[in-house]
Design a protein around this motif. Sequence first.
Motif, PDB file in Angstrom:
ATOM      1  N   ASP A  38      57.333  15.859  62.868  1.00 38.84           N
ATOM      2  CA  ASP A  38      57.712  15.443  61.515  1.00 38.84           C
ATOM      3  C   ASP A  38      56.455  15.239  60.677  1.00 38.84           C
ATOM      4  O   ASP A  38      55.770  14.230  60.789  1.00 38.84           O
ATOM      5  CB  ASP A  38      58.529  14.147  61.560  1.00 38.84           C
ATOM      6  CG  ASP A  38      58.990  13.682  60.190  1.00 38.84           C
ATOM      7  OD1 ASP A  38      58.856  14.460  59.218  1.00 38.84           O
ATOM      8  OD2 ASP A  38      59.477  12.545  60.079  1.00 38.84           O
ATOM      9  N   VAL A  39      56.147  16.209  59.811  1.00 42.42           N
ATOM     10  CA  VAL A  39      54.955  16.108  58.973  1.00 42.42           C
ATOM     11  C   VAL A  39      55.079  14.974  57.958  1.00 42.42           C
ATOM     12  O   VAL A  39      54.078  14.485  57.433  1.00 42.42           O
ATOM     13  CB  VAL A  39      54.699  17.458  58.258  1.00 42.42           C
ATOM     14  CG1 VAL A  39      55.729  17.718  57.172  1.00 42.42           C
ATOM     15  CG2 VAL A  39      53.291  17.520  57.684  1.00 42.42           C
ATOM     16  N   ASP A  40      56.323  14.514  57.702  1.00 37.87           N
ATOM     17  CA  ASP A  40      56.554  13.443  56.742  1.00 37.87           C
ATOM     18  C   ASP A  40      56.562  12.059  57.392  1.00 37.87           C
ATOM     19  O   ASP A  40      57.163  11.119  56.851  1.00 37.87           O
ATOM     20  CB  ASP A  40      57.881  13.676  56.007  1.00 37.87           C
ATOM     21  CG  ASP A  40      57.824  14.904  55.115  1.00 37.87           C
ATOM     22  OD1 ASP A  40      56.780  15.124  54.483  1.00 37.87           O
ATOM     23  OD2 ASP A  40      58.822  15.645  55.053  1.00 37.87           O
ATOM     24  N   PHE A  41      55.942  11.930  58.541  1.00 41.92           N
ATOM     25  CA  PHE A  41      55.756  10.618  59.181  1.00 41.92           C
ATOM     26  C   PHE A  41      55.259   9.643  58.123  1.00 41.92           C
ATOM     27  O   PHE A  41      54.259   9.910  57.445  1.00 41.92           O
ATOM     28  CB  PHE A  41      54.737  10.754  60.306  1.00 41.92           C
ATOM     29  CG  PHE A  41      54.557   9.538  61.161  1.00 41.92           C
ATOM     30  CD1 PHE A  41      55.606   8.998  61.879  1.00 41.92           C
ATOM     31  CD2 PHE A  41      53.307   8.931  61.264  1.00 41.92           C
ATOM     32  CE1 PHE A  41      55.432   7.880  62.678  1.00 41.92           C
ATOM     33  CE2 PHE A  41      53.113   7.815  62.060  1.00 41.92           C
ATOM     34  CZ  PHE A  41      54.188   7.292  62.770  1.00 41.92           C
ATOM     35  N   PRO A  42      55.946   8.503  57.893  1.00 45.83           N
ATOM     36  CA  PRO A  42      55.679   7.686  56.699  1.00 45.83           C
ATOM     37  C   PRO A  42      54.382   6.887  56.703  1.00 45.83           C
ATOM     38  O   PRO A  42      54.002   6.340  55.671  1.00 45.83           O
ATOM     39  CB  PRO A  42      56.892   6.747  56.648  1.00 45.83           C
ATOM     40  CG  PRO A  42      57.357   6.642  58.063  1.00 45.83           C
ATOM     41  CD  PRO A  42      57.087   7.992  58.672  1.00 45.83           C
ATOM     42  N   PHE A  43      53.704   6.800  57.835  1.00 41.40           N
ATOM     43  CA  PHE A  43      52.462   6.038  57.916  1.00 41.40           C
ATOM     44  C   PHE A  43      51.250   6.973  57.935  1.00 41.40           C
ATOM     45  O   PHE A  43      51.296   8.041  58.525  1.00 41.40           O
ATOM     46  CB  PHE A  43      52.429   5.178  59.180  1.00 41.40           C
ATOM     47  CG  PHE A  43      53.613   4.288  59.368  1.00 41.40           C
ATOM     48  CD1 PHE A  43      53.800   3.180  58.558  1.00 41.40           C
ATOM     49  CD2 PHE A  43      54.562   4.569  60.349  1.00 41.40           C
ATOM     50  CE1 PHE A  43      54.906   2.354  58.731  1.00 41.40           C
ATOM     51  CE2 PHE A  43      55.670   3.755  60.529  1.00 41.40           C
ATOM     52  CZ  PHE A  43      55.844   2.650  59.722  1.00 41.40           C
ATOM     53  N   ALA A  44      50.181   6.537  57.303  1.00 45.12           N
ATOM     54  CA  ALA A  44      48.890   7.228  57.411  1.00 45.12           C
ATOM     55  C   ALA A  44      47.905   6.219  57.995  1.00 45.12           C
ATOM     56  O   ALA A  44      47.390   5.345  57.295  1.00 45.12           O
ATOM     57  CB  ALA A  44      48.426   7.722  56.047  1.00 45.12           C
ATOM     58  N   PHE A  45      47.662   6.327  59.293  1.00 48.97           N
ATOM     59  CA  PHE A  45      46.817   5.374  60.002  1.00 48.97           C
ATOM     60  C   PHE A  45      45.367   5.846  60.016  1.00 48.97           C
ATOM     61  O   PHE A  45      45.079   6.973  60.430  1.00 48.97           O
ATOM     62  CB  PHE A  45      47.290   5.192  61.443  1.00 48.97           C
ATOM     63  CG  PHE A  45      48.646   4.561  61.586  1.00 48.97           C
ATOM     64  CD1 PHE A  45      48.869   3.264  61.178  1.00 48.97           C
ATOM     65  CD2 PHE A  45      49.701   5.280  62.143  1.00 48.97           C
ATOM     66  CE1 PHE A  45      50.109   2.674  61.323  1.00 48.97           C
ATOM     67  CE2 PHE A  45      50.948   4.703  62.295  1.00 48.97           C
ATOM     68  CZ  PHE A  45      51.157   3.398  61.882  1.00 48.97           C
ATOM     69  N   GLU A  46      44.479   4.984  59.594  1.00 49.68           N
ATOM     70  CA  GLU A  46      43.039   5.176  59.776  1.00 49.68           C
ATOM     71  C   GLU A  46      42.605   4.217  60.877  1.00 49.68           C
ATOM     72  O   GLU A  46      42.841   2.999  60.769  1.00 49.68           O
ATOM     73  CB  GLU A  46      42.294   4.881  58.481  1.00 49.68           C
ATOM     74  CG  GLU A  46      40.806   5.137  58.546  1.00 49.68           C
ATOM     75  CD  GLU A  46      40.441   6.611  58.569  1.00 49.68           C
ATOM     76  OE1 GLU A  46      39.323   6.916  59.017  1.00 49.68           O
ATOM     77  OE2 GLU A  46      41.256   7.442  58.146  1.00 49.68           O
ATOM     78  N   LEU A  47      41.992   4.722  61.956  1.00 48.13           N
ATOM     79  CA  LEU A  47      41.629   3.893  63.101  1.00 48.13           C
ATOM     80  C   LEU A  47      40.124   3.789  63.236  1.00 48.13           C
ATOM     81  O   LEU A  47      39.421   4.804  63.180  1.00 48.13           O
ATOM     82  CB  LEU A  47      42.219   4.465  64.393  1.00 48.13           C
ATOM     83  CG  LEU A  47      43.691   4.138  64.688  1.00 48.13           C
ATOM     84  CD1 LEU A  47      44.628   4.884  63.764  1.00 48.13           C
ATOM     85  CD2 LEU A  47      44.035   4.445  66.138  1.00 48.13           C
ATOM     86  N   LYS A  48      39.643   2.564  63.435  1.00 51.23           N
ATOM     87  CA  LYS A  48      38.205   2.335  63.606  1.00 51.23           C
ATOM     88  C   LYS A  48      37.978   1.338  64.736  1.00 51.23           C
ATOM     89  O   LYS A  48      38.509   0.228  64.718  1.00 51.23           O
ATOM     90  CB  LYS A  48      37.586   1.796  62.309  1.00 51.23           C
ATOM     91  CG  LYS A  48      37.659   2.750  61.124  1.00 51.23           C
ATOM     92  CD  LYS A  48      36.858   4.022  61.369  1.00 51.23           C
ATOM     93  CE  LYS A  48      36.947   4.979  60.188  1.00 51.23           C
ATOM     94  NZ  LYS A  48      36.247   6.251  60.446  1.00 51.23           N
ATOM     95  N   ASN A  49      37.163   1.765  65.706  1.00 51.89           N
ATOM     96  CA  ASN A  49      36.732   0.882  66.786  1.00 51.89           C
ATOM     97  C   ASN A  49      35.211   0.849  66.746  1.00 51.89           C
ATOM     98  O   ASN A  49      34.533   1.587  67.453  1.00 51.89           O
ATOM     99  CB  ASN A  49      37.240   1.413  68.125  1.00 51.89           C
ATOM    100  CG  ASN A  49      36.870   0.518  69.297  1.00 51.89           C
ATOM    101  OD1 ASN A  49      36.346  -0.582  69.113  1.00 51.89           O
ATOM    102  ND2 ASN A  49      37.126   0.982  70.504  1.00 51.89           N
TER     103      ASN A  49
ATOM    104  N   THR B 178      42.919   5.423  51.797  1.00 48.29           N
ATOM    105  CA  THR B 178      43.646   5.546  50.534  1.00 48.29           C
ATOM    106  C   THR B 178      43.352   6.866  49.832  1.00 48.29           C
ATOM    107  O   THR B 178      44.234   7.428  49.174  1.00 48.29           O
ATOM    108  CB  THR B 178      43.315   4.366  49.601  1.00 48.29           C
ATOM    109  OG1 THR B 178      41.898   4.260  49.437  1.00 48.29           O
ATOM    110  CG2 THR B 178      43.857   3.065  50.163  1.00 48.29           C
ATOM    111  N   ASP B 179      42.136   7.370  49.957  1.00 39.24           N
ATOM    112  CA  ASP B 179      41.825   8.674  49.363  1.00 39.24           C
ATOM    113  C   ASP B 179      42.669   9.776  50.007  1.00 39.24           C
ATOM    114  O   ASP B 179      43.184  10.669  49.323  1.00 39.24           O
ATOM    115  CB  ASP B 179      40.340   8.999  49.528  1.00 39.24           C
ATOM    116  CG  ASP B 179      39.452   8.194  48.586  1.00 39.24           C
ATOM    117  OD1 ASP B 179      40.003   7.561  47.667  1.00 39.24           O
ATOM    118  OD2 ASP B 179      38.229   8.190  48.784  1.00 39.24           O
ATOM    119  N   ASP B 180      42.807   9.712  51.338  1.00 36.20           N
ATOM    120  CA  ASP B 180      43.613  10.703  52.039  1.00 36.20           C
ATOM    121  C   ASP B 180      45.072  10.637  51.596  1.00 36.20           C
ATOM    122  O   ASP B 180      45.721  11.661  51.380  1.00 36.20           O
ATOM    123  CB  ASP B 180      43.525  10.487  53.552  1.00 36.20           C
ATOM    124  CG  ASP B 180      42.159  10.835  54.120  1.00 36.20           C
ATOM    125  OD1 ASP B 180      41.320  11.372  53.371  1.00 36.20           O
ATOM    126  OD2 ASP B 180      41.931  10.552  55.311  1.00 36.20           O
TER     127      ASP B 180
END
Length: 221
Positions: A68-79, A104-106
């Motif tokens: 599903d390309v319309d997955f409602p979350f856009a996760f940015e992960l940082k460790n 947010t830019d993405d």
Amino acid sequence: MKKKVIKKRTRSQIGKSSHDKGDGFEFKVARMLSEILFPYEEKRIKKTPRSGGFDKRMLCGDLMDVLDVDFPFAFELKNQEVWSFDSIFAGKCTAFWKYWDQATDDVKTWNLSNETSKIPMLIFTRNYNPEYIMFEPDKDITDILPKPLAVLNVKEGTFHIHYLSTFYDKVKELYTFLKGKQNGGPKNQDSRNSVSKNSETSKSGGRTTKCTKTENRASGA
């Protein structure tokens, strides 16, 4: 007795170690989300190929739903080790806000190019610390999630921080609600404008940050 010689790591070795650390974190979160959201579809949530380097009009975020390309979350992960809560609350951690700006830019690029909207979320941790998630408090989200661990009040807006484990407890309910909104009609224009405005104004230079509320803050973070 001979002294043990500790070899200094090269810059490439340090870079590879950091990359492996980030990849491991992404795989871990992807596996957990798959188990919660799609327990009968193994590995449906996966790390976005090329470290999220695809055209943001087509894929957005560090994790993707392979069906599903319309997955409602856009996760940015940082460790990474460059942040601390003290520096974030004091407005001195420019690297942390660059993480958020990237998310947010993405999302801005995606939202302007597609019929569905995504919600930017930053998942972050560092050694010997819990995992956290941060996002802008949309009413649809705050009505489902419990009271946040901390609220950041900055000149660009307000941000909620939760333990990632708290988000896991409610992500199935939140996902179901957001997919229902997607399937019920066109994207929410107010949400789209909010993301666009934030991505244009939340650059790290000149940012002043104030913590308005914290509860049970992790010691040593």
